[in-house]
Design an enzyme around this catalytic site. Sequence first.
Site, PDB file in Angstrom:
ATOM      1  N   GLU A 104       0.867  -1.166   0.000  1.00  0.00           N
ATOM      2  CA  GLU A 104       0.000   0.000   0.000  1.00  0.00           C
ATOM      3  C   GLU A 104       0.910   1.224   0.000  1.00  0.00           C
ATOM      4  OE1 GLU A 104      -2.650   0.158   3.358  1.00  0.00           O
ATOM      5  OE2 GLU A 104      -3.444   2.087   2.703  1.00  0.00           O
TER       6      GLU A 104
ATOM      7  N   LYS B 272       4.613   1.065   9.163  1.00  0.00           N
ATOM      8  CA  LYS B 272       4.700   2.334   8.456  1.00  0.00           C
ATOM      9  C   LYS B 272       4.047   3.449   9.259  1.00  0.00           C
ATOM     10  CE  LYS B 272       3.238   0.278   4.777  1.00  0.00           C
ATOM     11  NZ  LYS B 272       2.574   0.048   3.488  1.00  0.00           N
TER      12      LYS B 272
ATOM     13  N   ARG C  50       5.856 -12.744   9.354  1.00  0.00           N
ATOM     14  CA  ARG C  50       6.450 -11.460   9.027  1.00  0.00           C
ATOM     15  C   ARG C  50       7.741 -11.285   9.815  1.00  0.00           C
ATOM     16  NH1 ARG C  50       2.740  -7.421   8.652  1.00  0.00           N
ATOM     17  NH2 ARG C  50       3.952  -5.599   9.166  1.00  0.00           N
TER      18      ARG C  50
HETATM   19  P1  ATP Z   1       3.044  -1.978   7.754  1.00  0.00           P
HETATM   20  O1  ATP Z   1       2.324  -2.690   8.850  1.00  0.00           O
HETATM   21  O2  ATP Z   1       4.487  -1.743   7.995  1.00  0.00           O
HETATM   22  O3  ATP Z   1       2.339  -0.770   7.287  1.00  0.00           O
HETATM   23  P2  ATP Z   1       1.846  -3.544   5.767  1.00  0.00           P
HETATM   24  O4  ATP Z   1       1.744  -4.997   5.976  1.00  0.00           O
HETATM   25  O5  ATP Z   1       0.648  -2.701   5.931  1.00  0.00           O
HETATM   26  O6  ATP Z   1       3.062  -3.019   6.589  1.00  0.00           O
HETATM   27  P3  ATP Z   1       1.915  -3.322   2.952  1.00  0.00           P
HETATM   28  O7  ATP Z   1       2.467  -2.178   2.211  1.00  0.00           O
HETATM   29  O8  ATP Z   1       0.463  -3.506   2.939  1.00  0.00           O
HETATM   30  O9  ATP Z   1       2.495  -3.217   4.395  1.00  0.00           O
HETATM   31  O10 ATP Z   1       2.635  -4.677   2.585  1.00  0.00           O
HETATM   32  C1  ATP Z   1       3.193  -5.040   1.367  1.00  0.00           C
HETATM   33  C2  ATP Z   1       3.696  -6.439   1.477  1.00  0.00           C
HETATM   34  O11 ATP Z   1       4.789  -6.493   2.374  1.00  0.00           O
HETATM   35  C3  ATP Z   1       2.615  -7.343   2.050  1.00  0.00           C
HETATM   36  O12 ATP Z   1       2.553  -8.531   1.312  1.00  0.00           O
HETATM   37  C4  ATP Z   1       3.056  -7.576   3.456  1.00  0.00           C
HETATM   38  O13 ATP Z   1       2.642  -8.813   3.916  1.00  0.00           O
HETATM   39  C5  ATP Z   1       4.577  -7.461   3.340  1.00  0.00           C
HETATM   40  N1  ATP Z   1       5.158  -7.041   4.603  1.00  0.00           N
HETATM   41  C6  ATP Z   1       4.924  -5.925   5.293  1.00  0.00           C
HETATM   42  N2  ATP Z   1       5.606  -5.916   6.454  1.00  0.00           N
HETATM   43  C7  ATP Z   1       6.314  -7.075   6.485  1.00  0.00           C
HETATM   44  C8  ATP Z   1       7.216  -7.673   7.415  1.00  0.00           C
HETATM   45  N3  ATP Z   1       7.531  -7.065   8.561  1.00  0.00           N
HETATM   46  N4  ATP Z   1       7.735  -8.868   7.112  1.00  0.00           N
HETATM   47  C9  ATP Z   1       7.446  -9.477   5.959  1.00  0.00           C
HETATM   48  N5  ATP Z   1       6.605  -8.984   5.049  1.00  0.00           N
HETATM   49  C10 ATP Z   1       6.037  -7.792   5.297  1.00  0.00           C
HETATM   50 MG    MG Z   2      -0.918  -1.900   5.985  1.00  0.00          MG
END
Ligand code: ATP
Ligand code: MG
Length: 751
Positions: free
Chosen positions: A32, A269, A259
């Site tokens: 995102e 984020k 994760r």
């Molecule tokens: P955040 O919680 O940091 O905002 P998010 O999961 O909302 O992260 P996205 O931008 O939606 O972030 O994620 C993009 C991809 O990265 C998704 O497939 C998510 O599962 C993966 N991702 C995000 N954070 C991690 C992590 N700490 N370890 C592994 N994969 C991750």
């Molecule tokens: Mg998110």
Amino acid sequence: MINKSKNFLNRIVEEDLNAGKYQEIVTRFPPEPNGFPHIGHAKSISINFGIAKEYLGHCNLRMDDTNPTTEDTQYVEALKDAVKWLGFEWDKEVRYTSDYFSKLYEYAIQLIKMEKAYVDSLDEEKMREYRGTVTQVGKRSKFAQRSVEENLDLLERMKKGEFKEGEHVLRAKIDMASPNMKMRDPLLYRIKDAHHFRAKDEWSIYPMYDFAHCLSDYIEGVTHSICTLEFENNREIYDWVLDTLELEPPRPYQHEFARLNINYTVMSKRKLLELVEKEIVSGWDDPRLPTIAGLRRRGYTPESILNFCEQIGVAKANSVVDVAQLEFSIRDNLNPKVPRVMCVLDPLKVTITNYEGSEELEASYYPYDVPKEGSRKVPFSKEIYIERDDFMENPSKGYFRLTPDQPVRLKHAYIISCKEIIKDGQGNIVEIKAEYYPDSKSGSDTSGIKVRSAIQWVEANKAKEIEVRLYDRLYNNEAPDGIEDINPNSLKVIKNALIEPSVLPEKIGVRFQFERHGYFFADPIDYSDETPVFNKIVSLKESSSQKRKVSQNKPKLQAKKVQIDGEVTPMTQEEEVLFEKYTNELKLNSEVANTLARDKQLSSLYEEALTTHSSPINIANLITNEVARELKNKSIDELKFTPKQIATLIKMVDDKTISTKIAKQVFEEMSKNGEEPTQIVESKGLIQISDPAVILPIIEDIIAKNPENVEKYRAGNSKLFGFFVGQVLKATGGKANPKVVNELLKNVALS
Ligand code: ATP
Ligand code: MG
């Protein structure tokens, strides 16, 4: 044949390929665009792009832009940069979920027509109440009885913006009694009166993740939709939507992995945004942040991050990785290849009273145990600066550097001894008057003078002033919650450090080891000719104060002492004797010698291993790295292997029976079950293959199977070279001698 670290995702993909489920593997990385990507995203990127690469499929980069209020093009750019910088290429154009808004809307209409979706008009509170709890079934809204026509009409008017936010939502009609709460008629669309950075003002409704994600995957022909564990319960909706719509196969399936979490680090984020907005850090690329932009600016290399992701592996259970492991990966990556230069952070003037004139000294960039060569000239004269703490007027025991009674070697130069200490009115030492020994020149030392250490220095008139930024962890707390856990000393700026003149002209993009201080990188933003700025990437060693206490039932036999950039605790007589022996007789470098000498467990293992096979340097390296790591979590009597087995293992490396890479793998096995290294090598067939006559047919086979890639390579896509090397290594379970493979590919097979 053993499979190189095959994880469960690889196995799933291979099973699907073998079963003929898909023609081609298609994955996607679906962030995102609401913040800069971080090291957790790097893990997801390396998994998704890595699988596509490994199985010759492709990976899409898709911006999951369904929440118009938090998204921004600067984040889109940052995501693209991160993927490219890590060395991956996405398939065709960057994709956006918003590209599919019309299609998604059509699918919603189809669900309504199938009586599988309805417009609900309960207020938020009622909706929550009706959902029930884990122990209590929910109750369906009375609006679920709306006719197809009414639902279609309402959805269209929602889309056009006739209602206020929260007035209506579109929900799937699934099961209000499902034990999976997510399945209790999940929301598919909500009204949002917001401007979208791409779709502009066309839409007043936006699809929810659970509806948009699975369908976007389907639309793009994704085969494996890999996400993190928190989406495990969403998988049922994912399947429901795709199955209910009776889409033409093949369809994608969702698979979850754990994760990445790292101690002393925040990785959401939202929390990173808070640090940026409250100006606790200088921006998204602040070198203290775990963002890709921050790590990159700090001086991390893409390889070090990919190695880290590979080492931590892909698991099904959440855990926390020690940040020391990330630091290890960059150190490990830089150690064999960066030039060593001299920089003084806290200068103390030394005047060498018996030296006249000036000269240029030849100084090698790399220590003997690094397989690189090269040197530069370092100016020398009677006026130099040394590190303030490399002199002690009243030394503690075990202090090895300059004192009134103890000479020291100036690295690449001469031995000096202190003759006079000059102090200011307050009693602070402002200068040392010293004398040098003309016949003690490095490389041709006939002086016979004994010194215990070599220190870095710079020539006073030719040295250049630089700014050095030293970073420490951003958080004090192992599991930081928020800004209240910030470490106030996470950044220390030194304005007047002095560096040898050879460094500046070639600074751009180059990493250096500043002798005894750590690894450094010219700050790509703030560096200028007037103010050269260097970031400290990482120290030379994991510092003892930062070492994590490993929770352990058994008390350790002996706490491990670690020395950081100089001595912290004096050595005992016994330790000193060992140190002398290791450096002088066995030619270990002082860092390794110091680690061994100060650790009884390690040195006794070492001495015993040497009685079986005399390879002092290689055995010392294995013991101070691999064995020391084992001893972090175990006491010595818990070790499964013997010193003799260590010696046998190293002997196989010295004989070129196995590669150093395989040796690490064998060591891991050994430490698990205590099996004989020779046995492990034999039973797993790990003997290194260097014979071109054996390797060539394998190469030919791979070439025959990949005609398209051969053509592309010959047409100039040189990146594919790595693909071929990888395939050969894979086909031989990592046993082929990479040097031979490279040569054969380059000079015979692909030429
Ligand atoms: P955040 O919680 O940091 O905002 P998010 O999961 O909302 O992260 P996205 O931008 O939606 O972030 O994620 C993009 C991809 O990265 C998704 O497939 C998510 O599962 C993966 N991702 C995000 N954070 C991690 C992590 N700490 N370890 C592994 N994969 C991750
Ligand atoms: Mg998110």
